[in-house]
Every structure is written in structure tokens, then in C-alpha cells.
Design an enzyme around this catalytic site. Structure first.
Site, PDB file in Angstrom:
ATOM      1  N   GLU A   1       0.809  -1.218   0.000  1.00  0.00           N
ATOM      2  CA  GLU A   1       0.000   0.000   0.000  1.00  0.00           C
ATOM      3  C   GLU A   1       0.847   1.275   0.000  1.00  0.00           C
ATOM      4  OE1 GLU A   1      -2.614  -0.497   3.379  1.00  0.00           O
ATOM      5  OE2 GLU A   1      -4.019  -1.699   2.198  1.00  0.00           O
TER       6      GLU A   1
ATOM      7  N   GLY B   1      -8.345 -18.154  -4.219  1.00  0.00           N
ATOM      8  CA  GLY B   1      -9.527 -18.234  -3.377  1.00  0.00           C
ATOM      9  C   GLY B   1      -9.289 -18.015  -1.893  1.00  0.00           C
TER      10      GLY B   1
ATOM     11  N   TYR C   1     -14.502  -7.492  -2.175  1.00  0.00           N
ATOM     12  CA  TYR C   1     -15.454  -6.987  -1.192  1.00  0.00           C
ATOM     13  C   TYR C   1     -16.848  -6.856  -1.793  1.00  0.00           C
ATOM     14  CZ  TYR C   1     -11.082  -5.926   1.227  1.00  0.00           C
ATOM     15  OH  TYR C   1      -9.847  -6.013   1.809  1.00  0.00           O
TER      16      TYR C   1
ATOM     17  N   ASN D   1      -7.075  -0.078  -5.206  1.00  0.00           N
ATOM     18  CA  ASN D   1      -6.915  -1.520  -5.027  1.00  0.00           C
ATOM     19  C   ASN D   1      -8.116  -2.266  -5.617  1.00  0.00           C
ATOM     20  OD1 ASN D   1      -6.301  -4.101  -4.215  1.00  0.00           O
ATOM     21  ND2 ASN D   1      -5.797  -3.549  -2.110  1.00  0.00           N
TER      22      ASN D   1
ATOM     23  N   GLU E   1      -9.760  -4.943  10.050  1.00  0.00           N
ATOM     24  CA  GLU E   1      -8.632  -4.015   9.907  1.00  0.00           C
ATOM     25  C   GLU E   1      -7.793  -4.361   8.688  1.00  0.00           C
ATOM     26  OE1 GLU E   1      -5.893  -1.011  10.413  1.00  0.00           O
ATOM     27  OE2 GLU E   1      -7.914  -1.209  11.191  1.00  0.00           O
TER      28      GLU E   1
ATOM     29  N   VAL F   1      -3.222 -11.462   1.622  1.00  0.00           N
ATOM     30  CA  VAL F   1      -2.734 -12.742   1.131  1.00  0.00           C
ATOM     31  C   VAL F   1      -1.426 -12.469   0.391  1.00  0.00           C
ATOM     32  CG1 VAL F   1      -3.198 -14.666  -0.449  1.00  0.00           C
ATOM     33  CG2 VAL F   1      -5.061 -13.711   0.932  1.00  0.00           C
TER      34      VAL F   1
END
Length: 147
Positions: free
Chosen positions: A27, A92, A128, A121, A80, A84
Site C-alpha cells: 500500500e 480463493g 469486497y 486496489n 482491519e 494474502v
């Protein structure tokens, strides 16, 4: 290779902290990480975590969360971080971790499940949204970092 999604223990903290640092680097915010492994041990009652572990005992993903209270809805679940490792993306694991988080939030009778995602992202946003989240672009983050 089989992946086991399990609740983290204190012995997993070094691997989890490594994932936190990887996420911060991904990030572009590694320089903003002031948390330490020692601080995680001291504040272990403030959060819970699940990890994705290979059958070789390698932790390749995690979902770190806590419970909070929002005045408009009541008890809520706050994710939070869900992360991965790059080599394991697209298999998955993110979905498995997210499904576990939703299961916990439901079992705890939470009225809201909240998380944050960076606007750039796109893979995370797609995960999501696939999981049922609505991305709300109307709120700003307001932080004090030097308390």
C-alpha cells in the site's frame, strides 16, 4: 495444496507482523508503520486474527479484526486487514478468509461489518463487492497519530 483457515495464536504473531509489513509495503505506506511485534503482544486483547496456513505450516494470509460499537447501529465488526501473499493470490484464499469473517460477524450478532480499502486496489474492491459490501466514497478518514 490444502489451506487451513484457523484462529491465530500468539506463536503466529511474528508471521502476522511480517504480513502487516508486506501489506504496508504493497500500500506504499511502510514508512507509516509504527506498530511493533512487542506492541502486538502487549495489546493482544485488542484484536483477533485468523490465518491461512499451508499444510507445510506456512502462514500465507491473514484477516485481523476487532469488535466496535457504532451509535447508529450498535455492535459491529471491523476488519482491519485482510492480506494474502502475492504468490497465493487468485487461489480463493481471500474469499475463504472473508467468508470466515462474515461467519464470525453473524455469530456475534453484529449489526454492521466495516472495512476500508484504498481507491486504487481494484482486486480488493472486487472481492469486497463480491462478498456483498457496498463501497461508500462519501466519508473521509480523520486520524491523530501522535498521542
Amino acid at each position: 495444496m490444502n489451506i487451513n483457515i484457523r484462529k491465530a495464536t500468539e506463536k503466529d504473531f511474528p508471521a502476522i507482523f511480517g504480513l502487516i509489513q508486506e501489506l504496508a509495503e504493497f500500500e506504499n505506506g511502510l514508512d507509516k508503520v509504527s506498530n511493533t511485534l512487542e506492541q502486538m503482544y502487549e495489546q493482544k486483547d485488542c484484536f483477533d486474527c485468523y490465518v491461512a496456513e499451508t499444510n507445510d505450516d506456512e502462514i500465507v494470509g491473514m484477516a485481523l479484526y476487532f469488535f466496535t460499537y457504532y451509535t447508529w447501529v450498535g455492535k459491529s465488526f471491523y476488519l482491519e486487514d485482510l492480506y494474502v501473499k502475492e504468490a497465493w493470490r487468485g487461489k480463493g484464499l481471500g474469499t475463504q478468509l472473508m467468508d470466515k469473517m462474515i461467519e464470525i460477524a453473524k455469530a456475534e450478532n453484529c449489526k454492521r461489518f466495516r472495512l476500508q480499502v484504498l481507491h486504487w486496489n481494484e482486486p480488493a474492491i472486487k472481492l469486497y463487492e463480491k462478498s456483498g459490501f457496498t463501497v461508500d466514497k462519501t466519508w473521509y478518514n480523520c486520524d491523530i497519530h501522535s498521542l
